[in-house]
Scaffold this motif. Sequence first.
Motif, PDB file in Angstrom:
ATOM      1  N   ALA A 304       0.840  -1.196   0.000  1.00 32.31           N
ATOM      2  CA  ALA A 304       0.000   0.000   0.000  1.00 32.31           C
ATOM      3  C   ALA A 304       0.872   1.241   0.000  1.00 32.31           C
ATOM      4  O   ALA A 304       2.087   1.179   0.244  1.00 32.31           O
ATOM      5  N   HIS A 305       0.240   2.366  -0.288  1.00 31.79           N
ATOM      6  CA  HIS A 305       0.907   3.664  -0.244  1.00 31.79           C
ATOM      7  C   HIS A 305       0.055   4.623   0.595  1.00 31.79           C
ATOM      8  O   HIS A 305      -1.177   4.585   0.530  1.00 31.79           O
ATOM      9  N   THR A 306       0.710   5.442   1.375  1.00 31.19           N
ATOM     10  CA  THR A 306       0.013   6.453   2.174  1.00 31.19           C
ATOM     11  C   THR A 306       0.568   7.837   1.833  1.00 31.19           C
ATOM     12  O   THR A 306       1.758   7.989   1.545  1.00 31.19           O
ATOM     13  N   LYS A 307      -0.298   8.840   1.894  1.00 28.84           N
ATOM     14  CA  LYS A 307       0.114  10.211   1.596  1.00 28.84           C
ATOM     15  C   LYS A 307       0.736  10.892   2.816  1.00 28.84           C
ATOM     16  O   LYS A 307       1.448  11.891   2.686  1.00 28.84           O
ATOM     17  N   ALA A 308       0.444  10.358   3.975  1.00 29.42           N
ATOM     18  CA  ALA A 308       0.969  10.924   5.224  1.00 29.42           C
ATOM     19  C   ALA A 308       1.016   9.808   6.251  1.00 29.42           C
ATOM     20  O   ALA A 308       0.286   8.814   6.130  1.00 29.42           O
ATOM     21  N   PRO A 309       1.874   9.920   7.259  1.00 29.82           N
ATOM     22  CA  PRO A 309       1.861   8.893   8.309  1.00 29.82           C
ATOM     23  C   PRO A 309       0.538   8.900   9.043  1.00 29.82           C
ATOM     24  O   PRO A 309      -0.100   9.939   9.207  1.00 29.82           O
ATOM     25  N   LEU A 310       0.113   7.729   9.473  1.00 35.82           N
ATOM     26  CA  LEU A 310      -1.138   7.582  10.224  1.00 35.82           C
ATOM     27  C   LEU A 310      -0.823   7.084  11.631  1.00 35.82           C
ATOM     28  O   LEU A 310      -0.059   6.130  11.798  1.00 35.82           O
ATOM     29  N   THR A 315      -5.244   4.959  11.886  1.00 34.66           N
ATOM     30  CA  THR A 315      -5.243   3.700  11.146  1.00 34.66           C
ATOM     31  C   THR A 315      -6.469   2.869  11.491  1.00 34.66           C
ATOM     32  O   THR A 315      -7.123   2.288  10.615  1.00 34.66           O
ATOM     33  N   ALA A 316      -6.790   2.802  12.783  1.00 34.93           N
ATOM     34  CA  ALA A 316      -7.933   2.000  13.229  1.00 34.93           C
ATOM     35  C   ALA A 316      -9.253   2.561  12.717  1.00 34.93           C
ATOM     36  O   ALA A 316     -10.135   1.804  12.269  1.00 34.93           O
ATOM     37  N   ARG A 317      -9.422   3.876  12.766  1.00 37.85           N
ATOM     38  CA  ARG A 317     -10.665   4.473  12.269  1.00 37.85           C
ATOM     39  C   ARG A 317     -10.780   4.313  10.749  1.00 37.85           C
ATOM     40  O   ARG A 317     -11.876   4.116  10.224  1.00 37.85           O
ATOM     41  N   PHE A 318      -9.648   4.402  10.062  1.00 42.48           N
ATOM     42  CA  PHE A 318      -9.658   4.159   8.620  1.00 42.48           C
ATOM     43  C   PHE A 318     -10.128   2.732   8.339  1.00 42.48           C
ATOM     44  O   PHE A 318     -10.950   2.491   7.454  1.00 42.48           O
ATOM     45  N   ASN A 449      -5.158   1.867  -0.898  1.00 40.25           N
ATOM     46  CA  ASN A 449      -4.689   2.141  -2.256  1.00 40.25           C
ATOM     47  C   ASN A 449      -5.682   2.964  -3.070  1.00 40.25           C
ATOM     48  O   ASN A 449      -5.330   3.481  -4.144  1.00 40.25           O
ATOM     49  N   ARG A 450      -6.903   3.107  -2.574  1.00 39.52           N
ATOM     50  CA  ARG A 450      -7.875   3.997  -3.213  1.00 39.52           C
ATOM     51  C   ARG A 450      -7.844   5.402  -2.630  1.00 39.52           C
ATOM     52  O   ARG A 450      -8.342   6.351  -3.243  1.00 39.52           O
ATOM     53  N   ALA A 451      -7.293   5.520  -1.424  1.00 38.38           N
ATOM     54  CA  ALA A 451      -7.346   6.820  -0.721  1.00 38.38           C
ATOM     55  C   ALA A 451      -6.433   7.849  -1.371  1.00 38.38           C
ATOM     56  O   ALA A 451      -5.421   7.527  -1.970  1.00 38.38           O
TER      57      ALA A 451
END
Length: 451
Positions: A304-310, A315-318, A449-451
């Motif tokens: 996966a890729h993230t735009k910012a650290p979570l 992460t849990a709410r996502f 990966n959709r975010a």
Amino acid sequence: MLLNRRAVLGLMSTTALLPLIGTGARAAETGVDLIILSDLHSAYERMAELLQAVQARVAAASRPQVILFNGDLFEVGNVAAARSAGEADWAFLGALAKLAPTVFNIGNHEPDFDNDLAHFVEKARSLGVTVLSNITDKRSDKPYTDASATLSAGGLTLSIAALGTHAINTYPKATREMIAVPQPVEWAKANLPSILKGENVNIVLSHAGVVADRDILPMLPDGTLMIGGHDHLTLVHEQGKTRYVHTGSWASLMTVATIAAPGAAASLERVAIERGGPAAADLKSAIAAVLEKHLTAEDRSVVAHTKAPLTLGETARFAAAAIAAKAGADIGFIGHTSFGTGLPKGEVSRFDYNAALRFEGKIMKAEVDAATLAAILARCNQDGDVPLAARTGDFLYAAPALVPGKQSYIIACNDWSAINRKAYFGREDLAFAEVPEVKLKALVVEALNRA
């Protein structure tokens, strides 16, 4: 039980050197500092940074230091740790024991790599660690080790009691057949009065979790320091001069409790541990060597890729929102300890992803009326400033935000939460059904990966 000879000698030598350690001589102060660690779970992304923080604290100290580790050094979900039998974790524990007397309360993850707790006790003792537990070996009907210890530090006598979690399903399956864990509240009633002494500094190391600890707190002499674990919480609760503290998990935090006299309230300091911060060089190298040797190409592959650290909470709410979207539900739920840490920015390897979302699972759905959902939501998202009386220990994250005005709602969650619905949702009357052909880890990766 007294601390083992090596630990006592370590305390004596540390105390003798304290005025000479650091930038200049410092007058020794009265009392003792207790460095509190808990629930590390083979957190290789921050373990060397945590050790550096402990080393710096000991080096700068003007009073004796004692390290209290409240369970769960290991994590079987860390494949490098499991494949190396905890090589780096043992190096960390051994380094602690060389810094200051170290007392370790057995948690439910100590048998992750070797299911026989007797082997953990033996090896930890060989490193100079004093191991405590109230868990009994069924094979011999004898305790694995003592449930209490007494030691001297800073002119004070410390009485330390230790107890484990009664949640038998959280231990490795093979271990469950070997152990007997007392019900914690009943054990406390029967044993703490003879362990905790009015003239001593009283300390309780509990890996039993908040729900049991809340019932034990009223039994304690005023001025006791009670250290909780297992639920991966960060909290301080004051009850007279007694202090009840949890110090987080996954090497993200350590707490230092300073106690000046028997019965005195502990003063508490939190020290955040940042990923990528100053790190103990030897342990950092050891962890790097373990990862190099034991991670496969699949473990290192980017999922996966993230735009910012979570953060963990983000992460849990996502994940909860992703569950709801995939299942066609109004709101999704997932347990706090399903997560170890948050996600880094950018490329997320399978190894890092598994450190964030620890467990695989099925997805379950149920329909509830508005009143039932309101009662459930009142128990959720306990990662803020929640009074002790309202805490449930491990808790559910809920997302997305509820759209009001409906008579009934569809809820969805991972199967562990559904199986343990009484503990998580506060009720047993929820009729869950499986969402076919949907698995937790894959759906969250898809959402990332959709975010």
